[in-house]
Design a protein around this motif. Structure first.
Motif, mmCIF file in Angstrom:
data_model
loop_
_atom_site.group_PDB
_atom_site.id
_atom_site.type_symbol
_atom_site.label_atom_id
_atom_site.label_comp_id
_atom_site.label_asym_id
_atom_site.label_seq_id
_atom_site.Cartn_x
_atom_site.Cartn_y
_atom_site.Cartn_z
ATOM 1 N N THR A 114 44.986 90.369 -10.331
ATOM 2 C CA THR A 114 45.234 91.022 -11.609
ATOM 3 C C THR A 114 45.246 90.018 -12.753
ATOM 4 O O THR A 114 45.200 90.394 -13.908
ATOM 5 N N ASP A 115 45.320 88.701 -12.422
ATOM 6 C CA ASP A 115 45.285 87.694 -13.476
ATOM 7 C C ASP A 115 43.834 87.437 -13.864
ATOM 8 O O ASP A 115 43.197 86.511 -13.394
ATOM 9 N N LEU A 116 43.324 88.310 -14.716
ATOM 10 C CA LEU A 116 41.909 88.245 -15.072
ATOM 11 C C LEU A 116 41.566 86.952 -15.798
ATOM 12 O O LEU A 116 40.535 86.344 -15.547
ATOM 13 N N LEU A 117 42.467 86.534 -16.699
ATOM 14 C CA LEU A 117 42.197 85.303 -17.455
ATOM 15 C C LEU A 117 42.101 84.111 -16.519
ATOM 16 O O LEU A 117 41.315 83.205 -16.736
ATOM 17 N N GLY A 118 42.919 84.169 -15.475
ATOM 18 C CA GLY A 118 42.907 83.102 -14.480
ATOM 19 C C GLY A 118 41.553 82.998 -13.787
ATOM 20 O O GLY A 118 41.114 81.917 -13.410
ATOM 21 N N LEU A 119 40.875 84.157 -13.631
ATOM 22 C CA LEU A 119 39.559 84.174 -12.995
ATOM 23 C C LEU A 119 38.539 83.351 -13.776
ATOM 24 O O LEU A 119 37.644 82.742 -13.208
ATOM 25 N N LEU A 120 38.692 83.396 -15.079
ATOM 26 C CA LEU A 120 37.741 82.695 -15.937
ATOM 27 C C LEU A 120 37.926 81.188 -15.880
ATOM 28 O O LEU A 120 37.043 80.439 -16.249
ATOM 29 N N GLY A 121 39.089 80.771 -15.404
ATOM 30 C CA GLY A 121 39.393 79.346 -15.399
ATOM 31 C C GLY A 121 39.777 78.956 -16.813
ATOM 32 O O GLY A 121 39.175 79.420 -17.772
ATOM 33 N N ASP A 122 40.795 78.137 -16.919
ATOM 34 C CA ASP A 122 41.306 77.823 -18.251
ATOM 35 C C ASP A 122 40.485 76.711 -18.869
ATOM 36 O O ASP A 122 40.319 75.646 -18.297
ATOM 37 N N GLU A 123 39.974 76.947 -20.044
ATOM 38 C CA GLU A 123 39.331 75.887 -20.799
ATOM 39 C C GLU A 123 40.413 75.228 -21.625
ATOM 40 O O GLU A 123 40.877 75.817 -22.595
ATOM 41 N N GLU A 124 40.828 74.040 -21.233
ATOM 42 C CA GLU A 124 41.918 73.409 -21.965
ATOM 43 C C GLU A 124 41.400 72.802 -23.259
ATOM 44 O O GLU A 124 40.551 71.907 -23.230
ATOM 45 N N PHE B 161 39.789 56.275 -55.464
ATOM 46 C CA PHE B 161 39.989 55.879 -54.067
ATOM 47 C C PHE B 161 39.296 56.825 -53.104
ATOM 48 O O PHE B 161 38.856 57.915 -53.458
ATOM 49 N N THR B 162 39.195 56.377 -51.873
ATOM 50 C CA THR B 162 38.675 57.203 -50.794
ATOM 51 C C THR B 162 39.537 56.985 -49.557
ATOM 52 O O THR B 162 40.101 55.897 -49.372
ATOM 53 N N LYS B 163 39.675 58.032 -48.766
ATOM 54 C CA LYS B 163 40.466 57.921 -47.529
ATOM 55 C C LYS B 163 39.705 58.639 -46.427
ATOM 56 O O LYS B 163 39.305 59.786 -46.593
ATOM 57 N N ILE B 164 39.496 57.928 -45.330
ATOM 58 C CA ILE B 164 38.658 58.453 -44.250
ATOM 59 C C ILE B 164 39.435 58.418 -42.938
ATOM 60 O O ILE B 164 40.014 57.394 -42.573
ATOM 61 N N LYS B 165 39.438 59.532 -42.236
ATOM 62 C CA LYS B 165 40.094 59.584 -40.920
ATOM 63 C C LYS B 165 39.162 58.977 -39.877
ATOM 64 O O LYS B 165 38.019 59.392 -39.739
ATOM 65 N N LEU B 166 39.669 57.975 -39.174
ATOM 66 C CA LEU B 166 38.855 57.317 -38.157
ATOM 67 C C LEU B 166 39.219 57.802 -36.761
ATOM 68 O O LEU B 166 38.359 58.016 -35.920
ATOM 69 N N LEU B 167 40.503 57.940 -36.495
ATOM 70 C CA LEU B 167 40.973 58.424 -35.194
ATOM 71 C C LEU B 167 42.046 59.471 -35.437
ATOM 72 O O LEU B 167 42.822 59.359 -36.380
ATOM 73 N N LYS B 168 42.076 60.481 -34.589
ATOM 74 C CA LYS B 168 43.091 61.520 -34.741
ATOM 75 C C LYS B 168 43.941 61.603 -33.472
ATOM 76 O O LYS B 168 43.399 61.712 -32.362
ATOM 77 N N GLN B 169 45.246 61.554 -33.648
ATOM 78 C CA GLN B 169 46.167 61.655 -32.520
ATOM 79 C C GLN B 169 46.004 63.008 -31.836
ATOM 80 O O GLN B 169 45.909 64.044 -32.491
ATOM 81 N N VAL B 170 45.940 62.968 -30.510
ATOM 82 C CA VAL B 170 45.787 64.208 -29.741
ATOM 83 C C VAL B 170 47.149 64.614 -29.188
ATOM 84 O O VAL B 170 47.842 63.829 -28.546
ATOM 85 N N GLU B 171 47.511 65.837 -29.472
ATOM 86 C CA GLU B 171 48.792 66.385 -29.022
ATOM 87 C C GLU B 171 48.694 66.801 -27.547
ATOM 88 O O GLU B 171 49.542 66.467 -26.741
ATOM 89 N N SER B 172 47.624 67.524 -27.221
ATOM 90 C CA SER B 172 47.423 67.926 -25.827
ATOM 91 C C SER B 172 45.949 68.235 -25.626
ATOM 92 O O SER B 172 45.218 68.489 -26.573
ATOM 93 N N GLY B 173 45.540 68.197 -24.385
ATOM 94 C CA GLY B 173 44.150 68.498 -24.082
ATOM 95 C C GLY B 173 43.523 67.447 -23.207
ATOM 96 O O GLY B 173 44.176 66.470 -22.836
ATOM 97 N N PRO B 174 42.250 67.646 -22.881
ATOM 98 C CA PRO B 174 41.589 66.723 -21.957
ATOM 99 C C PRO B 174 41.386 65.327 -22.537
ATOM 100 O O PRO B 174 41.276 64.361 -21.802
#
Lengths: 140, 300
Positions: free
Chosen positions: B26-36, B118-131
């Motif tokens: 009955t866990d249909l979403l589980g069938l799809l496999g979680d895309e983290e 001035f200019t400000k450029i993001k070079l790296l972004k901290q990852v909270e969660s994920g692969p």
């Protein structure tokens, strides 16, 4: 009093997993809330929907950070202060189409589906029953 | 006896196994496999400034930020100057996010009649969660300041480039948890002209910044810029303490600081006030954002 209207959009790009199961990862979901200050409106175009037409089971999963708002600051406040997306990344709905036997997916037309189930947002689950129109064929 | 327990255990195990199986169907979403998905840290600071200095935050793509900054006179200027409220240094700024990762800005200060870009450029972004894994965010900030005041020695040949100052800064930030964020900002300032030959053109400094969120709307901030050299006459390290108050579209930053300039070359290399002597100035930044271009993916 805020009133959230959840509209379950039509399943797009439907693909069959098994005989009676259909799913999409690009489903649409939106909400709208009218307040005195400003309207709050957002939409998400990367929602996962899966329906099993044999049992009537329907499940929906939406990533909170994928909701797009008109104002970037509003989106930040939504994720940071209200739904706390880092703690509760997804909103889910797990329910059933109660009158699934009255819907013939092989025959074009408009059907009214009664959907009931549990909507979980911000870690809180509540039961809802709602009527939705289903239209075949699906038009994008 | 032992055999019996074993059978019972096996039965129980089989029992849970079958039950689990019926449950997963009955866990249909589980069938799809979680895309983290990759979730990046957001709102490390409330505003694009910690206090005086830049924070890791950019204004979002398509958003215009109108900033009004004031620094009053020093608290120790006494009752005649209303403890500094009679005087004010100010900067008006217009800052725009070209994309979510790249912003530009211009500003005008009445201190030395300066215009900054001035200019400000993001070079790296901290990852909270994920692969993906990324423990910190890193941005580059670069600015040019043009000093507008009359030449100190008008009788000699003066070049336009003598009006210019440059700043290069790396912003390295970590959102430790929901409340605490920290930032390290190695800074290089270049002055095209200095008063005497023994004063350096290049100045290096390290900035430390932090914020602690008290509530959804309120945060406490602190910022310290340490000069890495002591051959700049009269210069002191800049220290600022403040609060961020947030309403819907505004952020109010109220603070106490010993620096009266509101651009990098100013408050990092030209701060002369001392907290010990009471050269403390009350100041505020007001930020108001306007959506110029609607975000991609948003539907009317």
């Amino acid at each position: 009093m805020k009133k959230f209207i959840l509209s379950i959009a039509l399943l797009s790009a439907v693909s069959a997993t098994q005989a009676q199961k259909y799913f999409t990862r690009n489903g649409h979901l939106g909400f709208f809330s009218k307040t005195n200050m400003e309207d709050i409106k957002a939409n998400n175009e990367n929602v996962t929907y899966i329906v099993d037409w044999s049992s009537g089971d329907i499940q929906i999963s939406a990533l909170q950070t994928n909701f797009k708002f008109e104002k970037a600051l509003m989106q930040e406040h939504y994720n940071e202060n209200y739904v706390e997306s880092s703690k509760f990344p997804k909103a889910t709905f797990k329910g059933k189409i109660d009158n699934v036997s009255a819907i013939n997916i092989k025959k074009d037309g408009v059907y009214t589906a009664t959907v009931s189930g549990a909507l979980e947002i911000h870690g809180v689950s509540k039961n809802y029953t709602t009527k939705q129109h289903l239209r075949f064929p699906v038009v994008m | 006896m032992k055999l019996k327990t074993l059978t019972l255990a096996t039965l129980l195990f089989q029992g849970t196994l079958t039950w689990a199986q019926t449950d997963t169907t009955t866990d249909l979403l589980g069938l799809l496999g979680d895309e983290e998905p990759v979730i990046y840290s957001t709102a490390t600071f409330k505003s694009t400034r910690v206090i005086n200095g830049q924070s890791i935050e950019n204004v979002a793509g398509g958003v215009m930020d109108f900033r009004i900054s004031h620094r009053f006179g020093t608290l120790n200027s006494g009752v005649h100057k209303m403890f500094g409220l009679d005087m004010a240094s100010m900067r008006l700024g217009l800052e725009y996010g070209i994309t979510d990762n790249w912003m530009v800005g211009i500003g005008r200060s009445n201190v030395n009649e300066e215009v900054d870009g001035f200019t400000k450029i993001k070079l790296l972004k901290q990852v909270e969660s994920g692969p993906k894994k990324m423990p910190i965010s890193v941005s580059y900030f670069g600015s040019i300041v043009m000093r507008g005041t009359e030449w100190a020695n008008p009788e000699r040949t003066n070049y336009f480039t003598s009006r210019l100052y440059y700043c290069n800064q790396l912003l390295i930030a970590k959102k430790v948890d929901d409340k605490l964020s920290l930032q390290l900002s190695p800074t290089h300032v270049h002055r095209n002209i200095v008063a005497t030959a023994d004063i350096p053109h290049d100045v290096f400094a390290v900035g430390l910044g932090g914020r602690y969120k008290v509530s959804r709307r309120l945060a406490i901030n602190a910022e310290y810029f340490k000069l890495m050299q002591n051959n700049i006459p009269g210069a002191t390290n800049s220290l600022s303490l403040g609060v961020d108050l947030e309403t819907g579209g505004h952020v109010f930053q109220l603070h106490l600081t010993n620096g009266s300039s509101m651009n990098e070359k100013g408050f990092i290399t030209e701060t002369t006030g001392s907290w010990n002597k009471g050269d403390i100035q009350f100041g505020f930044n007001i930020s108001r954002v306007f959506t110029v271009k609607k975000p991609k993916g948003y539907q009317e």
